[in-house]
Design a protein around this motif. Sequence first.
Motif, PDB file in Angstrom:
ATOM      1  N   GLN A   5       0.830  -1.205   0.000  1.00 27.88           N
ATOM      2  CA  GLN A   5       0.000   0.000   0.000  1.00 27.88           C
ATOM      3  C   GLN A   5       0.868   1.260   0.000  1.00 27.88           C
ATOM      4  O   GLN A   5       0.548   2.235  -0.679  1.00 27.88           O
ATOM      5  CB  GLN A   5      -0.915   0.030   1.222  1.00 27.88           C
TER       6      GLN A   5
ATOM      7  N   TYR B  35       0.853   4.052  -2.814  1.00 24.82           N
ATOM      8  CA  TYR B  35       0.546   5.445  -2.484  1.00 24.82           C
ATOM      9  C   TYR B  35       1.689   6.371  -2.872  1.00 24.82           C
ATOM     10  O   TYR B  35       1.479   7.523  -3.228  1.00 24.82           O
ATOM     11  CB  TYR B  35       0.254   5.574  -0.983  1.00 24.82           C
TER      12      TYR B  35
ATOM     13  N   ARG C 156      -4.077   8.076  -4.413  1.00 23.14           N
ATOM     14  CA  ARG C 156      -5.493   8.268  -4.716  1.00 23.14           C
ATOM     15  C   ARG C 156      -6.144   8.995  -3.552  1.00 23.14           C
ATOM     16  O   ARG C 156      -5.745   8.790  -2.410  1.00 23.14           O
ATOM     17  CB  ARG C 156      -6.182   6.921  -4.919  1.00 23.14           C
ATOM     18  N   PRO C 157      -7.147   9.786  -3.821  1.00 22.15           N
ATOM     19  CA  PRO C 157      -7.815  10.462  -2.711  1.00 22.15           C
ATOM     20  C   PRO C 157      -8.516   9.455  -1.795  1.00 22.15           C
ATOM     21  O   PRO C 157      -9.158   8.520  -2.251  1.00 22.15           O
ATOM     22  CB  PRO C 157      -8.832  11.387  -3.388  1.00 22.15           C
ATOM     23  N   GLY C 158      -8.371   9.633  -0.494  1.00 23.73           N
ATOM     24  CA  GLY C 158      -9.010   8.761   0.476  1.00 23.73           C
ATOM     25  C   GLY C 158      -8.240   7.500   0.800  1.00 23.73           C
ATOM     26  O   GLY C 158      -8.696   6.673   1.580  1.00 23.73           O
ATOM     27  N   GLU C 159      -7.070   7.319   0.220  1.00 25.58           N
ATOM     28  CA  GLU C 159      -6.290   6.103   0.456  1.00 25.58           C
ATOM     29  C   GLU C 159      -5.439   6.207   1.713  1.00 25.58           C
ATOM     30  O   GLU C 159      -5.137   5.194   2.345  1.00 25.58           O
ATOM     31  CB  GLU C 159      -5.390   5.841  -0.752  1.00 25.58           C
TER      32      GLU C 159
ATOM     33  N   PRO D 152      -6.022   7.274   4.930  1.00 28.56           N
ATOM     34  CA  PRO D 152      -6.517   6.724   6.208  1.00 28.56           C
ATOM     35  C   PRO D 152      -6.455   5.193   6.270  1.00 28.56           C
ATOM     36  O   PRO D 152      -6.117   4.627   7.310  1.00 28.56           O
ATOM     37  CB  PRO D 152      -7.959   7.208   6.298  1.00 28.56           C
ATOM     38  N   LEU D 153      -6.769   4.528   5.174  1.00 36.92           N
ATOM     39  CA  LEU D 153      -6.687   3.069   5.148  1.00 36.92           C
ATOM     40  C   LEU D 153      -5.236   2.612   5.268  1.00 36.92           C
ATOM     41  O   LEU D 153      -4.938   1.643   5.971  1.00 36.92           O
ATOM     42  CB  LEU D 153      -7.311   2.524   3.861  1.00 36.92           C
TER      43      LEU D 153
END
Length: 125
Positions: free
Chosen positions: A46, A50, A55-58, A60-61
């Motif tokens: 990940q 990244y 990508r937007p929103g990636e 926090p995960l």
Amino acid sequence: MLDDLMTDAPPRPARVRSTDRRARFGVLSLWLLAAAVALQVVSLVQQISYLFAPRPGELPLLVAVLVMAVLVSLCGIVAGCVGATVPDGRRAGVFGAALGLGTLVLFGAASSFGWGFLEALSASV
């Protein structure tokens, strides 16, 4: 009569049972270590993803998986230390704690290198 009852008392098995429970923590540490290594691999993939194509929103995960990998590693280290306190679980406990500590240090170094590289790429020239 009381003396007869006291001399015929069977040995107390509670002490043996608690020792067996702590000995199982050594094997548990190895299972937790396997789960931690899987989470660490997922987290590093990940992070690389990244790093090159955010990508937007990636984020926090990514942070959640990173924290979960560290927590599972720490649980494996603690379980190995608890298992190492008894002779029956000493070998697996020490091995699990040492291997868990080693993988946690390597994972921390790889993650810190990745985040440092990301910070260097995002700095203004």
